[in-house]
Design a protein around this motif. Structure first.
Motif, PDB file in Angstrom:
ATOM      1  N   LEU A 159      -0.638   0.535  12.385  1.00 50.37           N
ATOM      2  CA  LEU A 159      -1.929   0.463  13.092  1.00 50.37           C
ATOM      3  C   LEU A 159      -3.030   1.215  12.358  1.00 50.37           C
ATOM      4  CD1 LEU A 159      -0.691   0.877  16.786  1.00 50.37           C
ATOM      5  CD2 LEU A 159      -1.394  -1.227  15.634  1.00 50.37           C
ATOM      6  N   SER A 160      -2.641   2.237  11.612  1.00 45.82           N
ATOM      7  CA  SER A 160      -3.633   3.022  10.861  1.00 45.82           C
ATOM      8  C   SER A 160      -3.797   2.527   9.427  1.00 45.82           C
ATOM      9  CB  SER A 160      -3.236   4.496  10.861  1.00 45.82           C
ATOM     10  OG  SER A 160      -1.979   4.680  10.210  1.00 45.82           O
ATOM     11  N   TYR A 161      -3.149   1.418   9.105  1.00 43.73           N
ATOM     12  CA  TYR A 161      -3.217   0.850   7.753  1.00 43.73           C
ATOM     13  C   TYR A 161      -2.769   1.840   6.683  1.00 43.73           C
ATOM     14  CZ  TYR A 161      -5.820  -2.981   9.873  1.00 43.73           C
ATOM     15  OH  TYR A 161      -6.194  -4.048  10.665  1.00 43.73           O
ATOM     16  N   ASP A 162      -1.792   2.673   7.018  1.00 43.68           N
ATOM     17  CA  ASP A 162      -1.243   3.633   6.067  1.00 43.68           C
ATOM     18  C   ASP A 162      -0.151   2.917   5.261  1.00 43.68           C
ATOM     19  OD1 ASP A 162      -0.324   5.749   4.643  1.00 43.68           O
ATOM     20  OD2 ASP A 162       0.100   7.043   6.363  1.00 43.68           O
ATOM     21  N   LEU A 163      -0.575   2.211   4.202  1.00 46.23           N
ATOM     22  CA  LEU A 163       0.355   1.389   3.437  1.00 46.23           C
ATOM     23  C   LEU A 163       1.384   2.217   2.680  1.00 46.23           C
ATOM     24  CD1 LEU A 163      -2.062  -1.335   2.020  1.00 46.23           C
ATOM     25  CD2 LEU A 163      -0.685  -1.370   4.107  1.00 46.23           C
ATOM     26  N   SER A 164       1.007   3.412   2.248  1.00 43.33           N
ATOM     27  CA  SER A 164       1.970   4.249   1.528  1.00 43.33           C
ATOM     28  C   SER A 164       3.105   4.691   2.448  1.00 43.33           C
ATOM     29  CB  SER A 164       1.266   5.474   0.934  1.00 43.33           C
ATOM     30  OG  SER A 164       0.666   6.262   1.964  1.00 43.33           O
ATOM     31  N   SER A 165       2.773   5.040   3.681  1.00 42.03           N
ATOM     32  CA  SER A 165       3.824   5.419   4.637  1.00 42.03           C
ATOM     33  C   SER A 165       4.688   4.214   4.990  1.00 42.03           C
ATOM     34  CB  SER A 165       3.194   5.995   5.914  1.00 42.03           C
ATOM     35  OG  SER A 165       2.481   7.184   5.627  1.00 42.03           O
ATOM     36  N   LEU A 166       4.050   3.046   5.127  1.00 43.34           N
ATOM     37  CA  LEU A 166       4.818   1.826   5.394  1.00 43.34           C
ATOM     38  C   LEU A 166       5.786   1.534   4.260  1.00 43.34           C
ATOM     39  CD1 LEU A 166       2.309  -0.755   6.949  1.00 43.34           C
ATOM     40  CD2 LEU A 166       4.354   0.214   8.003  1.00 43.34           C
ATOM     41  N   ASP A 167       5.294   1.674   3.037  1.00 41.59           N
ATOM     42  CA  ASP A 167       6.141   1.427   1.873  1.00 41.59           C
ATOM     43  C   ASP A 167       7.313   2.391   1.832  1.00 41.59           C
ATOM     44  OD1 ASP A 167       6.698   2.014  -1.264  1.00 41.59           O
ATOM     45  OD2 ASP A 167       6.101  -0.080  -0.949  1.00 41.59           O
ATOM     46  N   ALA A 168       7.050   3.669   2.139  1.00 39.36           N
ATOM     47  CA  ALA A 168       8.110   4.681   2.140  1.00 39.36           C
ATOM     48  C   ALA A 168       9.138   4.384   3.232  1.00 39.36           C
ATOM     49  CB  ALA A 168       7.517   6.062   2.330  1.00 39.36           C
ATOM     50  N   ASP A 169       8.659   3.974   4.423  1.00 42.53           N
ATOM     51  CA  ASP A 169       9.593   3.652   5.520  1.00 42.53           C
ATOM     52  C   ASP A 169      10.463   2.449   5.172  1.00 42.53           C
ATOM     53  OD1 ASP A 169       8.594   5.742   7.023  1.00 42.53           O
ATOM     54  OD2 ASP A 169       7.130   4.497   8.089  1.00 42.53           O
ATOM     55  N   VAL A 170       9.862   1.441   4.538  1.00 47.12           N
ATOM     56  CA  VAL A 170      10.627   0.251   4.158  1.00 47.12           C
ATOM     57  C   VAL A 170      11.661   0.609   3.094  1.00 47.12           C
ATOM     58  CG1 VAL A 170      10.476  -1.993   3.025  1.00 47.12           C
ATOM     59  CG2 VAL A 170       8.825  -1.380   4.795  1.00 47.12           C
ATOM     60  N   SER A 171      11.266   1.420   2.116  1.00 45.37           N
ATOM     61  CA  SER A 171      12.211   1.829   1.064  1.00 45.37           C
ATOM     62  C   SER A 171      13.370   2.625   1.645  1.00 45.37           C
ATOM     63  CB  SER A 171      11.483   2.663   0.005  1.00 45.37           C
ATOM     64  OG  SER A 171      10.460   1.902  -0.622  1.00 45.37           O
ATOM     65  N   GLU A 172      13.062   3.457   2.639  1.00 46.63           N
ATOM     66  CA  GLU A 172      14.112   4.278   3.235  1.00 46.63           C
ATOM     67  C   GLU A 172      15.123   3.429   4.012  1.00 46.63           C
ATOM     68  OE1 GLU A 172      14.588   8.133   6.226  1.00 46.63           O
ATOM     69  OE2 GLU A 172      12.603   7.355   5.710  1.00 46.63           O
ATOM     70  N   ILE A 173      14.644   2.453   4.767  1.00 42.96           N
ATOM     71  CA  ILE A 173      15.576   1.649   5.563  1.00 42.96           C
ATOM     72  C   ILE A 173      16.411   0.727   4.679  1.00 42.96           C
ATOM     73  CG2 ILE A 173      14.066  -0.328   6.016  1.00 42.96           C
ATOM     74  CD1 ILE A 173      15.169  -0.368   8.862  1.00 42.96           C
ATOM     75  N   LEU A 174      15.858   0.384   3.494  1.00 42.59           N
ATOM     76  CA  LEU A 174      16.613  -0.478   2.588  1.00 42.59           C
ATOM     77  C   LEU A 174      17.757   0.257   1.896  1.00 42.59           C
ATOM     78  CD1 LEU A 174      13.818  -2.659   0.937  1.00 42.59           C
ATOM     79  CD2 LEU A 174      15.620  -3.398   2.522  1.00 42.59           C
ATOM     80  N   THR A 175      17.813   1.592   2.065  1.00 43.10           N
ATOM     81  CA  THR A 175      18.974   2.324   1.548  1.00 43.10           C
ATOM     82  C   THR A 175      20.238   1.983   2.333  1.00 43.10           C
ATOM     83  OG1 THR A 175      18.447   4.219   2.964  1.00 43.10           O
ATOM     84  CG2 THR A 175      17.544   4.223   0.720  1.00 43.10           C
ATOM     85  N   ASN A 176      20.031   1.418   3.510  1.00 44.74           N
ATOM     86  CA  ASN A 176      21.180   0.942   4.294  1.00 44.74           C
ATOM     87  C   ASN A 176      21.668  -0.368   3.679  1.00 44.74           C
ATOM     88  OD1 ASN A 176      22.981  -0.044   6.197  1.00 44.74           O
ATOM     89  ND2 ASN A 176      21.710   0.507   7.954  1.00 44.74           N
ATOM     90  N   PRO A 177      22.909  -0.416   3.217  1.00 45.75           N
ATOM     91  CA  PRO A 177      23.395  -1.633   2.537  1.00 45.75           C
ATOM     92  C   PRO A 177      23.468  -2.851   3.465  1.00 45.75           C
ATOM     93  CG  PRO A 177      25.197  -0.099   2.927  1.00 45.75           C
ATOM     94  CD  PRO A 177      23.940   0.634   3.262  1.00 45.75           C
TER      95      PRO A 177
END
Length: 276
Positions: free
Chosen positions: A94-112
């Motif tokens: 909602l705040s258009y914080d793309l860097s935080s979104l990118d970090a959250d997506v990278s973190e969840i993708l650590t789950n195989p």
């Protein structure tokens, strides 16, 4: 002499009737002899057919239950994962914080178990997408059944909304290849066990049919010898062996009793003829 002649006539009449009856019975036996194999085959086929029908119903029920269980588990896991990820990234989205979104997506993708994640707004503008390139390039289509996926990835979608207002979506793919492989192994094991059981039932049916046919063949052999004995008036060595205590043994005992009666009547007839 007249009573003796009348008695002798009765003996000859009874002898003629006995010979006709046993010759007729022997003819029916010979006619039905060709059906012995078909009788055994019918027994085996009947048991095998019933077993196959029951196994078919059992296999269909097991497969249906297994598919429903897997679909329910995968769907629940996918919806839970997507909902948790939405709650985690909602503020950044909602705040258009793309860097935080990118970090959250990278973190969840650590789950195989997570194949890919895509975050986009309600106008299909993509904010962040990462993961399996082939899955990301494919047209997204939300799955409803794990058993119907053809790429080993279960696609799910969760809305990003606040107070009922829709702002975007999270699209996520779960790797279920290991799940589908496990289901396939269970199905193969079930089919193998069913085939093994079917073969064992067929073998046991054949052994049981052979045992029953062995006793019936003994009676058949005795009946054939009895037919020949009626012709020759020789009732020696006609008796059949009585084995067990079942209906077939009772039939064998009745047959032996019949032979004994015929042997006695043949002896009486022979004595009457000798007196004449």
């Amino acid at each position: 002499d007249q009573p003796r002649s009348r008695g002798l006539g009765d003996v000859y009449k009874r002898q003629t009737l006995e010979r006709w009856a046993f010759l007729h019975y022997q003819g029916r036996i010979r006619k039905g002899a060709s059906m012995r194999l078909s009788l055994r085959t019918k027994t085996i086929t009947g048991v095998a057919s019933i077993t196959a029908a029951l196994l078919f119903v059992l296999i269909v029920t097991i497969f249906q239950f297994l598919n429903e269980l897997v679909d329910s588990s995968v769907k629940k896991s996918a919806n839970t994962s997507a909902a948790l990820f939405v709650s985690t990234t909602k503020n950044a989205f909602l705040s258009y914080d793309l860097s935080s979104l990118d970090a959250d997506v990278s973190e969840i993708l650590t789950n195989p178990n997570i194949a890919y994640v895509r975050v986009k707004d309600k106008n299909d503008r993509v904010f962040v997408e990462k993961g399996d390139a082939a899955a990301l390039n494919a047209t997204f289509k939300q799955d409803t059944s794990a058993s119907h996926t053809d790429d080993g990835i279960y696609d799910t979608q969760a809305p990003i909304q606040v107070n009922g207002t829709l702002y975007g979506y999270v699209e996520m793919g779960l790797n279920i290849a290991s799940v589908t492989q496990s289901v396939s192994r269970v199905k193969n094991w079930t089919l193998t066990l069913a085939m093994l059981e079917f073969v064992l039932v067929g073998l046991l049916s054949y052994l049981l049919g052979s045992y029953l046919m062995g006793q019936l063949q003994s009676l058949l052999k005795g009946a054939k010898h009895l037919g020949e004995a009626v012709k020759d008036n020789n009732y020696r060595d006609i008796f059949v062996e009585v084995r067990g205590k079942d209906e077939l043994s009772e039939l064998a005992g009745a047959f032996n009793h019949l032979v004994e009666r015929l042997k006695e009547e043949s002896g009486q007839r022979q004595r009457v003829e000798d007196e004449l």
